[in-house]
Scaffold this motif. Structure first.
Motif, PDB file in Angstrom:
ATOM      1  N   UNK A 156      10.580 -69.055  20.368  1.00 38.29           N
ATOM      2  CA  UNK A 156      10.999 -68.880  18.980  1.00 38.29           C
ATOM      3  C   UNK A 156      12.522 -68.672  18.877  1.00 38.29           C
ATOM      4  N   UNK A 195       0.199 -67.646  10.080  1.00 39.12           N
ATOM      5  CA  UNK A 195       0.700 -67.578  11.455  1.00 39.12           C
ATOM      6  C   UNK A 195       0.473 -66.209  12.073  1.00 39.12           C
ATOM      7  N   UNK A 236      -2.964 -66.169  13.258  1.00 37.65           N
ATOM      8  CA  UNK A 236      -3.094 -66.962  14.489  1.00 37.65           C
ATOM      9  C   UNK A 236      -2.642 -66.138  15.687  1.00 37.65           C
ATOM     10  N   UNK A 269       9.094 -65.823  12.909  1.00 32.84           N
ATOM     11  CA  UNK A 269      10.499 -65.411  12.970  1.00 32.84           C
ATOM     12  C   UNK A 269      11.345 -66.247  12.007  1.00 32.84           C
ATOM     13  N   UNK A 270      11.248 -67.563  12.147  1.00 32.12           N
ATOM     14  CA  UNK A 270      12.108 -68.441  11.348  1.00 32.12           C
ATOM     15  C   UNK A 270      11.789 -68.331   9.862  1.00 32.12           C
ATOM     16  N   UNK A 271      10.506 -68.277   9.540  1.00 29.66           N
ATOM     17  CA  UNK A 271      10.116 -68.250   8.140  1.00 29.66           C
ATOM     18  C   UNK A 271      10.547 -66.946   7.459  1.00 29.66           C
ATOM     19  N   UNK A 315       4.053 -68.399  21.649  1.00 29.63           N
ATOM     20  CA  UNK A 315       5.357 -68.716  21.064  1.00 29.63           C
ATOM     21  C   UNK A 315       5.243 -69.596  19.823  1.00 29.63           C
ATOM     22  N   UNK A 316       4.179 -70.373  19.723  1.00 31.88           N
ATOM     23  CA  UNK A 316       4.067 -71.284  18.576  1.00 31.88           C
ATOM     24  C   UNK A 316       3.975 -70.528  17.247  1.00 31.88           C
ATOM     25  N   UNK A 328       4.717 -67.481  16.737  1.00 29.41           N
ATOM     26  CA  UNK A 328       5.899 -66.629  16.667  1.00 29.41           C
ATOM     27  C   UNK A 328       7.106 -67.376  16.104  1.00 29.41           C
ATOM     28  N   UNK A 329       7.225 -68.634  16.484  1.00 26.60           N
ATOM     29  CA  UNK A 329       8.353 -69.440  15.995  1.00 26.60           C
ATOM     30  C   UNK A 329       8.361 -69.439  14.467  1.00 26.60           C
ATOM     31  N   UNK A 330       7.212 -69.753  13.890  1.00 24.26           N
ATOM     32  CA  UNK A 330       7.126 -69.790  12.431  1.00 24.26           C
ATOM     33  C   UNK A 330       7.378 -68.405  11.832  1.00 24.26           C
ATOM     34  N   UNK A 348       3.236 -70.161  26.044  1.00 26.26           N
ATOM     35  CA  UNK A 348       3.402 -71.288  25.134  1.00 26.26           C
ATOM     36  C   UNK A 348       2.597 -71.098  23.853  1.00 26.26           C
ATOM     37  N   UNK A 362      17.142 -68.102  12.946  1.00 30.89           N
ATOM     38  CA  UNK A 362      17.674 -69.068  11.993  1.00 30.89           C
ATOM     39  C   UNK A 362      19.135 -69.416  12.256  1.00 30.89           C
ATOM     40  N   UNK A 416       8.680 -75.243   8.190  1.00 29.69           N
ATOM     41  CA  UNK A 416       9.676 -74.158   8.182  1.00 29.69           C
ATOM     42  C   UNK A 416      11.052 -74.677   8.576  1.00 29.69           C
ATOM     43  N   UNK A 428       5.520 -75.093  11.769  1.00 33.00           N
ATOM     44  CA  UNK A 428       6.874 -75.098  12.332  1.00 33.00           C
ATOM     45  C   UNK A 428       7.671 -76.243  11.696  1.00 33.00           C
ATOM     46  N   UNK A 446       2.102 -68.964   4.403  1.00 34.13           N
ATOM     47  CA  UNK A 446       2.398 -69.510   5.727  1.00 34.13           C
ATOM     48  C   UNK A 446       2.560 -68.373   6.741  1.00 34.13           C
ATOM     49  N   UNK A 460      13.047 -65.111   8.262  1.00 33.68           N
ATOM     50  CA  UNK A 460      14.501 -65.148   8.090  1.00 33.68           C
ATOM     51  C   UNK A 460      14.886 -66.036   6.909  1.00 33.68           C
TER      52      UNK A 460
END
Lengths: 639, 115
Positions: free
Chosen positions: B98, A435, A438, A406-408, A399-400, A402-404, A396, B101, B13, B10, A431, A410
């Motif tokens: 994660x 991350x 982190x 990956x999404x950021x 993943x936090x 990592x979420x940013x 958990x 997009x 984003x 998050x 940003x 992209x």
């Protein structure tokens, strides 16, 4: 018939019965002890026969008969002396002396039978010899009694009593020789002594099985009573010791040992006191025979071609062995061995008992094996559970960020594709950096936790100024809300891994700040005491609840007063701190007061973390033992 | 639409991604802020993180149901039980962190379309 006559007849009958029993026994198992016993009662029987024959007139009295009667009596005492040697060891010179005395006494008896009268000096000397021999025998049996237990002890007591009765008879004979007028008084007494000796000897030498079993019963019962609690003993070794103890006392032998069967190596693991021997199963060894035939075995003599001969003799002084296989169903667990220094200790009847004890041992050892297996399964499940806890906690938190990331990335890519001339999105890149850092911190923390488990946290040691390091970390974390101060009298230098010490201080100070959400000072104190460097980090934050205090330094532990979502963390920080401190040979502990409930400032809450480090840390591994300031190699310490 | 998520990076984003696709996005850092936002304007879709302080995802969904607010919910969470939780609270779909997009956008379109 007079009472005297009755008593004498009764004694004679008893002696004759004893003779028949021991003679049969000697024929069945012609061991030295058995033959000696048979000869003793053979002499007695012959003497009785002779008395009967002469008194009924079957044989005429004459010098030959007189000499023979006397010799037979002396012979009985001589045989008794030999039997003492069978039950315990008599010194060789004493045996030789007895042989000589016996020969002389017999010679004298015959001589003076043919050339009477028998002089007083001869009678005296003969009596002295007989009394001395009997006295020695009684004393020897008494000594053996104190060293034995169970059936053996009681048999020896009986034999001792019988011999004491014989001694009494000869005393009485001496009295009549010197004071013939007292023979009326003495005669019934010696008759009773004779009867007593017969009864005692019967119990001692021709022990009926019923009596044997009755004597074994209390030991056996005590043993079986303890048996239920045995599987719960801390380890197999203590169980085996208890079983061995129980077996030796139940059988009245001084030593017992359990040889465990190693299925994988296909050897019997024998032990003799502190010495060990791995024996592949062979018929030449008693234990091997018991294992291979799966039957109890009685070996009256350990022979030199037995591979355990010399060690058994040396450690136990063993001559005679009883062995029974310990087998639980199809599984062979080992062999129960009972040793004695003298053959007459055991009899065939003991085989059933030793097998019974071996069967009991099988049940107990198997219970133990099952308990151990259950414990192992539980331990494995615990490890699995810890791994799962670890994975879910780590997953958990990883993943936090990592979420940013990956999404950021992209998103930035999409924006760049759509508007290639747009200016750099600095905020977006920052940003990402945030991350990424982190994530890096979390990954390193996890790796450190893993290294803590393996004891590999501490690297190269060098002189470290704790005061300077503390001041450095403090100045980087100090703020208006959380002012950080360091108090010390002098620089505190120690030999440590500088990176890990830095990490330790960073962790403790960051924790102090993190868990003081409403602000508050973070105070450090350093001092030297008794060869140890001491450090405390104090805060006035939310504190640690009493029930958590013993667990704060455990892996994945989060305080019960810590809201998971308000204070992020995997619960590894203090675990790693403890690893660093302990692998430097030090100690870490905490005193804490939990603030009153609520979100406001906690004027009376807070924690004080104590660290005590030796002035010089022990080396990490022996191969790379670093050299300290004086050029001495560090000793490795055992954790 | 409304995004309820406690991690600020998050949150920002996801907001940026959806605004880039042309959606109008309201933000909330926890369940309480989320309810306040719904009070001001009914969203077309709620993207809901489950583990939040103050008021978590389950409580939020329960209160919505109590108030009879019927807005499609897309559960967004790092936990392995994403699908189970979505079913538990009666959400229209879920997306695991994660995520990529395109997958986020597809899940949003799905949830909006399933009215």
């Amino acid at each position: 018939m007079t009472l005297d006559q009755f008593v004498q007849d009764l004694s004679w009958i008893i002696y004759l019965i004893i003779f028949v029993v021991v003679a049969i026994h000697a024929v069945r198992r012609p061991l030295r002890a058995n033959i000696d016993i048979a000869l003793l009662f053979g002499a007695a029987a012959a003497s009785i026969a002779l008395s009967v024959a002469t008194s009924t007139g079957l044989i005429a009295r004459g010098p030959l008969i007189t000499g023979l009667s006397g010799s037979l009596l002396v012979g009985m005492v001589y045989m008794l002396f030999r039997i003492v040697d069978d039950f315990s060891d008599v010194r060789p010179w004493l045996m030789r002396a007895s042989d000589v005395a016996f020969a002389l006494t017999v010679a004298g008896a015959f001589y003076f039978a043919f050339f009477p009268p028998q002089p007083l000096w001869f009678s005296t000397l003969a009596l002295v010899y007989l009394l001395a021999a009997l006295f020695y025998s009684v004393a020897a049996f008494a000594r053996e009694t104190s060293r034995s237990s169970g059936v053996t002890r009681r048999r020896l007591l009986a034999v001792m009593a019988g011999s004491a009765s014989l001694f009494a008879i000869f005393i009485l004979v001496a009295v009549t020789t010197f004071f013939p007028t007292l023979s009326n008084v003495v005669s019934p007494l010696s008759g009773l002594a004779g009867l007593a000796s017969g009864i005692f000897y019967y119990i001692g030498f021709a022990t009926p099985t019923v009596l044997r079993r009755a004597w074994q019963e209390p030991e056996l019962r005590a043993f079986l009573g303890r048996a239920a609690s045995l599987p719960r003993l801390p380890d197999t070794e203590s169980i085996v010791k208890e079983l061995e103890q129980g077996a030796s006392t139940s059988l009245g032998a001084p030593n017992a040992s359990i040889a465990l069967w190693d299925e994988q190596a296909q050897v019997l693991k024998l032990n003799f006191g502190d010495e060990h021997m791995d024996l592949p199963p062979t018929n030449k060894a008693v234990s091997g025979r018991a294992l291979l035939t799966q039957q109890p075995v009685f070996a009256p003599h350990i022979t030199p071609d037995n591979p355990t001969y010399s060690i058994a003799k040396r450690v136990y002084g063993a001559k005679s062995v009883l062995a029974a296989p310990i087998t639980a169903g199809p599984r062979r667990l080992g062999v129960l061995l009972v040793y004695a220094p003298h053959t007459p200790v055991f009899a065939e009847e003991d085989l059933a008992l030793v097998q019974l004890l071996a069967d009991q041992a099988a049940v107990i050892l198997e219970s133990r094996a099952l308990i151990d297996e259950a414990a192992r399964v539980q331990a494995r499940e615990e490890v699995t559970r810890l791994k799962e806890d670890f994975l879910s906690a780590a997953a958990h938190d990883l993943k936090t960020p990592l979420t940013t990331l990956v999404a950021q990335t992209e998103l930035l890519e999409r924006r760049a594709l759509r508007s290639p001339d747009a200016p750099t999105d600095l905020a977006g890149l920052q940003k990402l950096k945030r991350e990424a850092y982190r994530l890096k911190a979390l990954v390193l923390e996890l790796l450190d936790a893993a290294r803590t488990e393996q004891g590999k946290l501490v690297g190269e040691l060098e002189p470290v100024d704790l005061l300077a390091t503390a001041q450095d970390v403090c100045s980087r974390h100090t703020s208006e809300r959380h002012p950080c101060t360091v108090e010390a009298q002098e620089p505190i230098i120690g030999t440590y891994d500088p990176n890990r010490i830095l990490q330790l201080l960073e962790n403790l100070i960051e924790n102090a700040v993190k868990y003081s959400p409403d602000g508050g000072p973070v105070d450090l104190k350093l001092w030297r005491e008794d060869g140890f460097n001491h450090l405390t980090v104090s805060d006035t934050g939310i504190g640690i609840p009493r029930e958590d205090l013993p667990h704060v330094f455990e892996r994945f532990h989060r305080g019960t007063n810590v809201d998971d979502r308000r204070f992020a963390g995997m619960g590894l920080g203090l675990f790693i701190c403890r690893g660093i401190v302990e692998q430097h040979g030090g100690r870490i502990w905490v005193e804490s007061r939990q603030g009153p409930a609520g979100n406001g400032t906690h004027p009376h809450g807070g924690s004080v973390f104590h660290v005590a480090l030796p002035a010089v840390a022990p080396a990490a591994t022996p191969a790379e033992a670093p050299v300290d300031a004086e050029g001495e190699r560090q000793e490795q310490s055992v954790h | 639409m409304l995004i309820v998520e406690d991690d600020p990076d998050i949150l920002s984003t996801v907001t940026d991604i959806l605004e880039f696709e042309g959606y109008q996005v309201e933000r909330a850092s926890n369940g309480v802020e989320g309810l306040a936002a719904i009070g001001r304007a009914r969203p077309e879709l709620i993207i809901l993180d489950m583990r939040m302080p103050v008021l978590d995802g389950w409580e939020f969904a329960r209160i919505l149901k109590e108030r009879g607010v019927e807005v499609p919910i897309l559960v967004m969470t790092a936990a392995r039980d994403a699908r189970r939780w979505a079913e538990e609270i009666g959400a229209q779909g879920y997306i695991s962190k994660p995520f990529h997009l395109p997958d986020l956008i597809a899940a949003v379109e799905n949830a909006l379309g399933s009215d």
